[in-house]
Structure formats: C-alpha cells, structure tokens
Design a protein around this motif. Sequence first.
Motif, mmCIF file in Angstrom:
data_model
loop_
_atom_site.group_PDB
_atom_site.id
_atom_site.type_symbol
_atom_site.label_atom_id
_atom_site.label_comp_id
_atom_site.label_asym_id
_atom_site.label_seq_id
_atom_site.Cartn_x
_atom_site.Cartn_y
_atom_site.Cartn_z
ATOM 1 N N SER A 21 11.470 27.251 -9.024
ATOM 2 C CA SER A 21 11.226 27.570 -7.618
ATOM 3 C C SER A 21 12.475 27.437 -6.755
ATOM 4 O O SER A 21 12.481 27.876 -5.595
ATOM 5 N N GLY A 22 13.527 26.835 -7.300
ATOM 6 C CA GLY A 22 14.733 26.603 -6.516
ATOM 7 C C GLY A 22 14.565 25.521 -5.469
ATOM 8 O O GLY A 22 15.352 25.413 -4.528
ATOM 9 N N THR A 23 13.541 24.687 -5.635
ATOM 10 C CA THR A 23 13.271 23.619 -4.675
ATOM 11 C C THR A 23 13.214 22.272 -5.379
ATOM 12 O O THR A 23 13.037 22.197 -6.600
ATOM 13 N N THR A 24 13.348 21.204 -4.604
ATOM 14 C CA THR A 24 13.233 19.850 -5.127
ATOM 15 C C THR A 24 12.512 18.970 -4.122
ATOM 16 O O THR A 24 12.565 19.221 -2.912
ATOM 17 N N GLY A 25 11.850 17.944 -4.631
ATOM 18 C CA GLY A 25 11.211 16.962 -3.767
ATOM 19 C C GLY A 25 11.865 15.597 -3.904
ATOM 20 O O GLY A 25 11.266 14.581 -3.562
ATOM 21 N N ILE A 26 13.111 15.571 -4.410
ATOM 22 C CA ILE A 26 13.766 14.303 -4.720
ATOM 23 C C ILE A 26 14.147 13.511 -3.475
ATOM 24 O O ILE A 26 14.260 12.287 -3.519
ATOM 25 N N HIS A 27 14.321 14.199 -2.348
ATOM 26 C CA HIS A 27 14.723 13.502 -1.124
ATOM 27 C C HIS A 27 13.485 12.887 -0.463
ATOM 28 O O HIS A 27 12.768 13.550 0.279
ATOM 29 N N LYS A 28 13.253 11.609 -0.750
ATOM 30 C CA LYS A 28 12.031 10.957 -0.289
ATOM 31 C C LYS A 28 12.326 9.964 0.828
ATOM 32 O O LYS A 28 13.375 9.318 0.849
ATOM 33 N N LEU A 29 11.362 9.852 1.732
ATOM 34 C CA LEU A 29 11.477 8.958 2.879
ATOM 35 C C LEU A 29 10.245 8.062 2.957
ATOM 36 O O LEU A 29 9.153 8.457 2.531
ATOM 37 N N PRO A 30 10.398 6.852 3.484
ATOM 38 C CA PRO A 30 9.252 5.959 3.626
ATOM 39 C C PRO A 30 8.148 6.561 4.486
ATOM 40 O O PRO A 30 8.414 7.147 5.542
ATOM 41 N N ALA A 31 6.918 6.427 4.025
ATOM 42 C CA ALA A 31 5.762 6.922 4.771
ATOM 43 C C ALA A 31 5.409 5.940 5.886
ATOM 44 O O ALA A 31 5.561 4.726 5.735
ATOM 45 N N ASP A 32 4.915 6.465 6.986
ATOM 46 C CA ASP A 32 4.570 5.628 8.134
ATOM 47 C C ASP A 32 3.265 4.854 7.924
ATOM 48 O O ASP A 32 3.140 3.710 8.355
ATOM 49 N N GLY A 33 2.312 5.482 7.271
ATOM 50 C CA GLY A 33 1.002 4.851 7.115
ATOM 51 C C GLY A 33 0.601 4.737 5.664
ATOM 52 O O GLY A 33 1.439 4.845 4.764
ATOM 53 N N PRO A 34 -0.681 4.523 5.412
ATOM 54 C CA PRO A 34 -1.158 4.396 4.034
ATOM 55 C C PRO A 34 -1.054 5.713 3.277
ATOM 56 O O PRO A 34 -1.135 6.795 3.872
ATOM 57 N N VAL A 35 -0.874 5.611 1.967
ATOM 58 C CA VAL A 35 -0.770 6.780 1.093
ATOM 59 C C VAL A 35 -1.783 6.630 -0.038
ATOM 60 O O VAL A 35 -1.844 5.581 -0.687
ATOM 61 N N GLY A 90 14.008 4.954 -1.225
ATOM 62 C CA GLY A 90 13.699 6.336 -1.569
ATOM 63 C C GLY A 90 14.927 7.143 -1.966
ATOM 64 O O GLY A 90 14.800 8.298 -2.367
ATOM 65 N N ALA A 91 16.124 6.547 -1.892
ATOM 66 C CA ALA A 91 17.370 7.274 -2.162
ATOM 67 C C ALA A 91 17.464 7.791 -3.586
ATOM 68 O O ALA A 91 18.152 8.783 -3.845
ATOM 69 N N PHE A 92 16.803 7.125 -4.521
ATOM 70 C CA PHE A 92 16.838 7.570 -5.916
ATOM 71 C C PHE A 92 15.609 8.420 -6.260
ATOM 72 O O PHE A 92 15.348 8.693 -7.429
ATOM 73 N N GLY A 93 14.867 8.832 -5.236
ATOM 74 C CA GLY A 93 13.683 9.649 -5.463
ATOM 75 C C GLY A 93 12.476 8.842 -5.890
ATOM 76 O O GLY A 93 11.476 9.404 -6.361
ATOM 77 N N GLU A 94 12.556 7.518 -5.694
ATOM 78 C CA GLU A 94 11.436 6.677 -6.122
ATOM 79 C C GLU A 94 10.298 6.719 -5.109
ATOM 80 O O GLU A 94 10.534 6.813 -3.912
ATOM 81 N N ASN A 95 9.082 6.642 -5.637
ATOM 82 C CA ASN A 95 7.891 6.580 -4.785
ATOM 83 C C ASN A 95 7.654 5.181 -4.255
ATOM 84 O O ASN A 95 7.191 5.009 -3.131
ATOM 85 N N ALA A 135 22.004 15.584 -6.100
ATOM 86 C CA ALA A 135 21.430 15.101 -4.855
ATOM 87 C C ALA A 135 22.176 13.866 -4.358
ATOM 88 O O ALA A 135 22.377 13.689 -3.152
ATOM 89 N N LEU A 136 22.618 13.033 -5.309
ATOM 90 C CA LEU A 136 23.339 11.826 -4.926
ATOM 91 C C LEU A 136 24.809 12.109 -4.626
ATOM 92 O O LEU A 136 25.426 11.427 -3.808
ATOM 93 N N GLY A 137 25.361 13.120 -5.304
ATOM 94 C CA GLY A 137 26.737 13.513 -5.025
ATOM 95 C C GLY A 137 27.789 12.565 -5.552
ATOM 96 O O GLY A 137 28.874 12.453 -4.981
ATOM 97 N N GLU A 138 27.478 11.871 -6.663
ATOM 98 C CA GLU A 138 28.441 10.958 -7.268
ATOM 99 C C GLU A 138 28.972 11.539 -8.575
ATOM 100 O O GLU A 138 28.210 11.955 -9.432
ATOM 101 N N LYS A 139 30.275 11.566 -8.733
ATOM 102 C CA LYS A 139 30.909 12.112 -9.924
ATOM 103 C C LYS A 139 30.529 11.297 -11.160
ATOM 104 O O LYS A 139 30.547 10.066 -11.141
#
Length: 230
Positions: A21-35, A90-95, A135-139
């Motif tokens: 699809s040419g897309t990624t969901g790796i860039h994750k951010l903390p959710a405000d409420g319950p999940v 969330g920087a490593f794409g962790e839930n 996504a991390l941009g580290e060599k």
Amino acid sequence: MKLLTVNTGRAEAVDYTDSPSGTTGIHKLPADGPVRVAAPGPKGTGASGLAGDAVCDTRHHGGNDQAVYAFAREDLDSWERELGRTLVNGAFGENLTTLGLDVNGALIGERWRVGADLVLEVTSSRIPCRTFADALGEKGWVRRFTRRAAPGAYLRVIEPGEIRAGDTIEIVHRPAHDVTVSVEFRASTTERDLLPRTLAAGEALHPEVLEAARKYVFVQSSAGKPGGRA
C-alpha cells in the motif's frame, strides 16, 4: 510494573516502506483515553489488536500472534543515551511502553494482566525491518538493534479488555522453561543453533518460529543419518 502509555498509529504514506500500500503505521503516539484490545484475527487478514491502530503490511505484521507489541521504557532510555537523541513513548512503533517490567527477559508463554481485564501472552520477539530502520533514520540500525538482542515482545490476546496509561501490569503465569524473548530473538537471527532450545516453549511460541525450529531440528537430524546430507 505499569503501563506508561498505550500507543497507536494511523496509516501514513511514505517512500521507504515495502508495504504494497506504500503506507506504514509505525509512527505511534500515546492515546489520550482508554483503548480496546482484542484478538484481531489470523495474520494476513487481521491487523492490530488495538482499536484505532493501523497495521499496513499484513504480510509481516499484525494478526493474532502479533496482536500487541511491547517495549520497555528502560530500553528506550538506554537507546537515548547511545543515540544522543530523545525517544518518546511509541518511538519504536510499540503499542505498550512499559516501566519496571523485564520485557526481553519475559518467557515465551508468559502471561500478563494489564489493567482489570486484559490478559496477554508472550509469543516472540520483534525482528527489525527496513521500515523500522528508515523511520528511525539511524545508519546501520538493523545491525545495531540486532546486536543488542533486546527487541521487545509480541503478544497474543488471551482475554480482551480496555487499557489506559497508568494501568498496572501483573505477571499471572510463568511457564516452566527458560526460553526468553531475547533467546528466541537470537535463535531467529544470529544464533540459529539455539532454535532447538526454543521448542521447549511449545505451542505458545509464534507458529512461524515454531515451524522454523522444527525444520532446523529435522535438517540437522537428517544430516547425521547414513546417506544424509554431510
């Protein structure tokens, strides 16, 4: 032991993913409420176990045996010191970004209760890929991450439930073997001779790792038989 943040990500178009699809969901951010967390279905058809979280390359990610990805804040802190940059939850794409929990020392088949209802079971480690590296941009990131052998854990959902930042994490079951997330990671990457050892985890092990371990044992045993491969 507690949950610092629950992290989700939306599908984002990028030029460095192998996803069809040419897309990624790796860039994750903390959710405000319950999940809400529940089993998403088989790999290839199911995606993330977390409501509102995108898994874009279902060939390699998501599904029941990789429903949730957990990474320890302590390991993020260690990478921060090494890389000299800030790594937010969330920087490593962790839930799940955890605190006080030895994620890499968790046993395959170990079960965690998160909050009041959710029960998760450790299945395997996270194998670094091109999308993660870019996504991390580290060599040389894949090599560096692999060498550390502290990959975080994939988990399946045993009992669904809602979770939120600050929830407690309780280990409610520890199997009677010594196959940790770190051991399984090394077996799956740089130390293939450890694969037979992972069989002690049995059916709790991610099915793809279990198949690889069984195949390795079969090939090794066949090589030692008369007429077998030298």
